[in-house]
Design a protein around this motif. Structure first.
Motif, PDB file in Angstrom:
ATOM      1  N   LYS A  49       0.843  -1.206   0.000  1.00  0.00           N
ATOM      2  CA  LYS A  49       0.000   0.000   0.000  1.00  0.00           C
ATOM      3  C   LYS A  49       0.874   1.250   0.000  1.00  0.00           C
ATOM      4  N   PHE A  50       2.115   1.093  -0.399  1.00  0.00           N
ATOM      5  CA  PHE A  50       3.116   2.144  -0.350  1.00  0.00           C
ATOM      6  C   PHE A  50       2.623   3.420  -1.044  1.00  0.00           C
ATOM      7  N   ASN A  51       2.815   4.535  -0.385  1.00  0.00           N
ATOM      8  CA  ASN A  51       2.423   5.868  -0.901  1.00  0.00           C
ATOM      9  C   ASN A  51       0.910   6.009  -1.073  1.00  0.00           C
ATOM     10  N   GLY A  52       0.160   5.104  -0.440  1.00  0.00           N
ATOM     11  CA  GLY A  52      -1.304   5.255  -0.504  1.00  0.00           C
ATOM     12  C   GLY A  52      -1.945   4.712  -1.763  1.00  0.00           C
ATOM     13  N   PHE A  53      -1.169   4.007  -2.593  1.00  0.00           N
ATOM     14  CA  PHE A  53      -1.768   3.443  -3.814  1.00  0.00           C
ATOM     15  C   PHE A  53      -2.265   2.034  -3.548  1.00  0.00           C
ATOM     16  N   GLU A  54      -3.504   1.769  -3.880  1.00  0.00           N
ATOM     17  CA  GLU A  54      -4.047   0.417  -3.739  1.00  0.00           C
ATOM     18  C   GLU A  54      -4.643   0.006  -5.073  1.00  0.00           C
ATOM     19  N   MET A  55      -4.098  -1.080  -5.617  1.00  0.00           N
ATOM     20  CA  MET A  55      -4.524  -1.527  -6.950  1.00  0.00           C
ATOM     21  C   MET A  55      -5.585  -2.594  -6.748  1.00  0.00           C
ATOM     22  N   GLU A  56      -6.837  -2.209  -6.880  1.00  0.00           N
ATOM     23  CA  GLU A  56      -7.863  -3.179  -6.493  1.00  0.00           C
ATOM     24  C   GLU A  56      -9.021  -3.287  -7.478  1.00  0.00           C
ATOM     25  N   THR A  57      -8.906  -2.646  -8.635  1.00  0.00           N
ATOM     26  CA  THR A  57     -10.036  -2.711  -9.569  1.00  0.00           C
ATOM     27  C   THR A  57      -9.871  -3.882 -10.533  1.00  0.00           C
ATOM     28  N   PHE A  58     -10.818  -4.791 -10.496  1.00  0.00           N
ATOM     29  CA  PHE A  58     -10.854  -5.932 -11.411  1.00  0.00           C
ATOM     30  C   PHE A  58     -12.085  -5.803 -12.299  1.00  0.00           C
ATOM     31  N   VAL A  59     -11.916  -6.009 -13.595  1.00  0.00           N
ATOM     32  CA  VAL A  59     -13.067  -6.164 -14.481  1.00  0.00           C
ATOM     33  C   VAL A  59     -12.852  -7.467 -15.260  1.00  0.00           C
ATOM     34  N   THR A  60     -13.901  -7.967 -15.886  1.00  0.00           N
ATOM     35  CA  THR A  60     -13.717  -9.128 -16.756  1.00  0.00           C
ATOM     36  C   THR A  60     -13.870  -8.686 -18.200  1.00  0.00           C
ATOM     37  N   VAL A  61     -13.100  -9.333 -19.071  1.00  0.00           N
ATOM     38  CA  VAL A  61     -13.189  -9.027 -20.511  1.00  0.00           C
ATOM     39  C   VAL A  61     -13.308 -10.342 -21.279  1.00  0.00           C
ATOM     40  N   ASP A  62     -13.875 -10.220 -22.495  1.00  0.00           N
ATOM     41  CA  ASP A  62     -14.113 -11.420 -23.313  1.00  0.00           C
ATOM     42  C   ASP A  62     -12.953 -11.768 -24.224  1.00  0.00           C
ATOM     43  N   GLU A  63     -12.055 -10.823 -24.469  1.00  0.00           N
ATOM     44  CA  GLU A  63     -11.069 -11.083 -25.519  1.00  0.00           C
ATOM     45  C   GLU A  63      -9.986 -12.071 -25.067  1.00  0.00           C
ATOM     46  N   PRO A  64      -9.262 -12.649 -26.038  1.00  0.00           N
ATOM     47  CA  PRO A  64      -8.208 -13.603 -25.689  1.00  0.00           C
ATOM     48  C   PRO A  64      -7.064 -12.923 -24.937  1.00  0.00           C
ATOM     49  N   PRO A  65      -6.193 -13.741 -24.283  1.00  0.00           N
ATOM     50  CA  PRO A  65      -5.096 -13.145 -23.519  1.00  0.00           C
ATOM     51  C   PRO A  65      -4.149 -12.341 -24.392  1.00  0.00           C
ATOM     52  N   LEU A  66      -3.502 -11.363 -23.762  1.00  0.00           N
ATOM     53  CA  LEU A  66      -2.451 -10.606 -24.456  1.00  0.00           C
ATOM     54  C   LEU A  66      -1.149 -11.399 -24.317  1.00  0.00           C
ATOM     55  N   MET A  67      -0.682 -11.938 -25.434  1.00  0.00           N
ATOM     56  CA  MET A  67       0.506 -12.789 -25.420  1.00  0.00           C
ATOM     57  C   MET A  67       1.724 -11.981 -25.842  1.00  0.00           C
TER      58      MET A  67
END
Ligand code: PLP
Length: 383
Positions: free
Chosen positions: A364-382
């Protein structure tokens, strides 16, 4: 806008809809199902998901939905998460060093009956906390040799052959169902690591004269990253199967694996935004204290893709230094990344193959919290 559990057709539509100024994990449930099926169809035993790798509930739910019913847990919180969300799933306490309170809670509250140890003192602790064996399962974790994994887990855990022989005998004598476990190291690119470890298993079992009721070959199955294309999953399974053929296992010995990375890495990409450009330096909103720590700890290079709202990029690319969002000078990727020469503030950079050890390792360093998840339909980014 609350984007939690929001669903989009593509990453570009995430950008068009919410123009996120914060990092967004884009989860592909179809890819999680594909990876789970690959393991469930090909591994000749129980497949446990290593929760530590990505404990996000959407990930756990997708894996459960894909048929995963066994979970490798390393703390009481992980045990509780699994047992309370999936009451019909089994949890296994696979950390070789457990606080007494965690053993007690896992045993008394959540009914955990599978444990790992690598030292006599941990077995003493188990007996003192839960009483004698009574048919519970105790696996002795053994040390394995280095085969060039990104993380050598045997630097921290694992009994020597001699210690394992004595521990295995003692486990059986104390009334537990005996087993052996190992971990060849995370992101291991060499299937011979399994051959070597299973030869050790054969040696220890023979010397201990104790038939195994459980054998856990751990995780370590590699994912594909930029400039890192290990042998296909099936080569690792072949190495395991070939070595099992040489082991004199009881017919009812339960074989298990506990993958993390290979089950979830490809399922997720991370959408970050450029907040400032200074010549060849880009300041983005995620970094090494948050989702990108494996760039430093394991030199992982994620494939990247630039995105722009309502416009295209120059075909020319150049190398950029990527700085993370904190004020800390160490918050910088340890290598340069090739991106369009006209990328600018407000554009986005997507990192692919980032489902493993990303959100799980965020501080949580410097107050940043990475917590947004969404779902997507497209194939993985390879890569
Ligand atoms: C005991 C144990 N099992 C399984 C895993 C998962 O390993 P991987 O993600 O390399 O498959 C780990 C990772 O640290 C571990 O410590």
């Amino acid at each position: 806008m609350d984007n939690k559990n929001a669903h989009f057709a593509s990453v570009q539509s995430v950008i068009e809809t919410i123009e996120p100024g914060y990092p967004v994990y884009c989860l592909r449930p179809a890819e999680l199902r594909r990876c789970a099926k690959l393991f469930l169809d090909n591994f000749p035993g129980r497949v446990l998901y290593a929760v530590k790798c990505n404990p996000h509930l959407d990930v756990l739910k997708a894996l459960y939905g894909a048929g995963i019913r066994h979970f490798d847990t390393a703390s009481l919180v992980e045990v509780a998460t699994v047992r309370e969300n999936f009451p019909d799933a089994d949890t296994y306490f696979m950390h070789p060093v457990k606080p007494r309170a965690a053993i007690l809670g896992a045993h008394n509250v959540y009914g955990v009956a599978h444990w790992v140890i690598d030292h006599d003192s941990e077995l003493d602790k188990m007996i003192q906390v839960t009483g004698p064996g009574n048919g519970q399962v105790v696996l002795v974790r053994i040390h394995t040799e280095s085969f060039g994994a990104a993380y050598e887990l045997s630097d921290k855990f694992g009994a020597s052959n001699e210690q394992a022989v004595s521990l295995l005998k003692r486990v059986a004598k104390e009334g537990y169902q005996p087993g052996l476990a190992f971990h060849i190291g995370s992101q291991c690119r060499n299937p011979d690591a399994f051959r070597h470890a299973l030869a050790k298993v054969a040696d220890i079992t023979e010397k201990a004269d104790t038939p195994l009721q459980y054998l856990d070959v751990g995780g370590g199955f590699p994912a594909h990253y930029q400039e890192d294309h290990p042998p296909e999953f099936i080569k690792f399974v072949d190495a395991i199967k070939e070595s099992l053929g040489k082991l004199n296992l009881r017919g009812d010995c339960v074989l298990m694996c506990e993958p993390g990375r290979a089950l979830v890495a490809s399922s997720t990409s991370l959408l970050t935004q450029v907040h400032l450009r200074k010549d060849n330096a880009l300041y983005i909103n995620d970094g090494i204290y948050h989702s990108l720590s494996e760039t430093v700890s394991a030199n992982i290079k994620y494939p990247v893709r630039p995105h722009r709202l309502g416009g295209s990029f120059s075909e020319h690319t150049q190398a950029y230094t990527l700085f993370g969002p904190t004020c800390d000078c160490e918050d910088v990727l340890p290598y340069t990344v090739e991106l369009p020469s006209d990328i600018a503030e407000g554009d986005w950079i997507e990192f692919g193959q980032i489902g493993a050890y990303s959100n799980a390792l965020c501080t949580k360093f410097n107050g940043f919290e990475m917590e947004t998840f969404v779902t997507v339909d497209e194939p993985p980014l390879m890569g």
